[in-house]
Motif scaffolding. Structure first.
Motif, mmCIF file in Angstrom:
data_model
loop_
_atom_site.group_PDB
_atom_site.id
_atom_site.type_symbol
_atom_site.label_atom_id
_atom_site.label_comp_id
_atom_site.label_asym_id
_atom_site.label_seq_id
_atom_site.Cartn_x
_atom_site.Cartn_y
_atom_site.Cartn_z
ATOM 1 N N ILE A 16 0.838 -1.194 0.000
ATOM 2 C CA ILE A 16 0.000 0.000 0.000
ATOM 3 C C ILE A 16 0.880 1.253 0.000
ATOM 4 C CG2 ILE A 16 -1.780 1.290 1.253
ATOM 5 C CD1 ILE A 16 -2.735 -1.375 0.067
ATOM 6 N N GLY A 17 1.946 1.249 0.817
ATOM 7 C CA GLY A 17 2.842 2.393 0.894
ATOM 8 C C GLY A 17 3.710 2.329 2.133
ATOM 9 N N VAL A 73 8.183 2.067 8.019
ATOM 10 C CA VAL A 73 7.685 0.711 7.841
ATOM 11 C C VAL A 73 6.844 0.661 6.569
ATOM 12 C CG1 VAL A 73 7.677 0.152 10.314
ATOM 13 C CG2 VAL A 73 5.619 1.108 9.269
ATOM 14 N N THR A 74 6.660 -0.539 6.048
ATOM 15 C CA THR A 74 5.785 -0.707 4.891
ATOM 16 C C THR A 74 4.429 -1.203 5.368
ATOM 17 O OG1 THR A 74 6.611 -2.942 4.519
ATOM 18 C CG2 THR A 74 7.625 -1.179 3.234
ATOM 19 N N LEU A 75 3.395 -0.802 4.661
ATOM 20 C CA LEU A 75 2.037 -1.271 4.926
ATOM 21 C C LEU A 75 1.604 -2.114 3.735
ATOM 22 C CD1 LEU A 75 -0.619 -1.203 6.610
ATOM 23 C CD2 LEU A 75 -1.258 0.814 5.268
ATOM 24 N N VAL A 83 -0.523 -5.861 6.991
ATOM 25 C CA VAL A 83 0.758 -6.401 7.467
ATOM 26 C C VAL A 83 1.751 -5.250 7.472
ATOM 27 C CG1 VAL A 83 2.609 -8.054 7.017
ATOM 28 C CG2 VAL A 83 0.242 -8.652 6.468
ATOM 29 N N ILE A 84 2.454 -5.086 8.592
ATOM 30 C CA ILE A 84 3.467 -4.048 8.745
ATOM 31 C C ILE A 84 4.832 -4.721 8.763
ATOM 32 C CG2 ILE A 84 4.353 -2.250 10.289
ATOM 33 C CD1 ILE A 84 1.597 -1.625 9.187
#
Length: 87
Positions: A16-17, A73-75, A83-84
């Motif tokens: 997602i970002g 972090v990535t989402l 999920v992080i």
């Protein structure tokens, strides 16, 4: 990144970002503003309510403004979860 759900089916979550995260408080940056020399930031405990950066670089720029402890972090999103992951 690949995960398995509870039934063992492998899935690849959709990116997602990027988010700004404070691991010590388990909070995510929701809003950041600078007005007349003052900085304002609000935080949320829900990653889906956090401000989503399109690039890692733009999230890293914000981390520098947030001070020590903040990380990128990535989402990711699966069919039924978020999920992080540390970027």
């Amino acid at each position: 990144m690949r995960y398995q759900n509870l039934t063992g089916i492998e899935m690849k979550p959709k990116l997602i970002g990027y988010l700004v995260h404070l691991p010590g408080r388990d909070e995510f940056l929701n809003q950041s503003e600078s007005m007349q020399g003052a900085e304002y930031r609000s935080w949320t405990t829900e990653p889906e309510l956090a401000f989503i950066y399109k690039t890692k670089r733009s999230a890293e720029c914000e981390v520098k403004q947030c001070g020590p402890g903040a990380i990128v972090v990535t989402l990711h999103e699966t069919d039924d979860n978020y999920v992080i992951e540390i970027a």
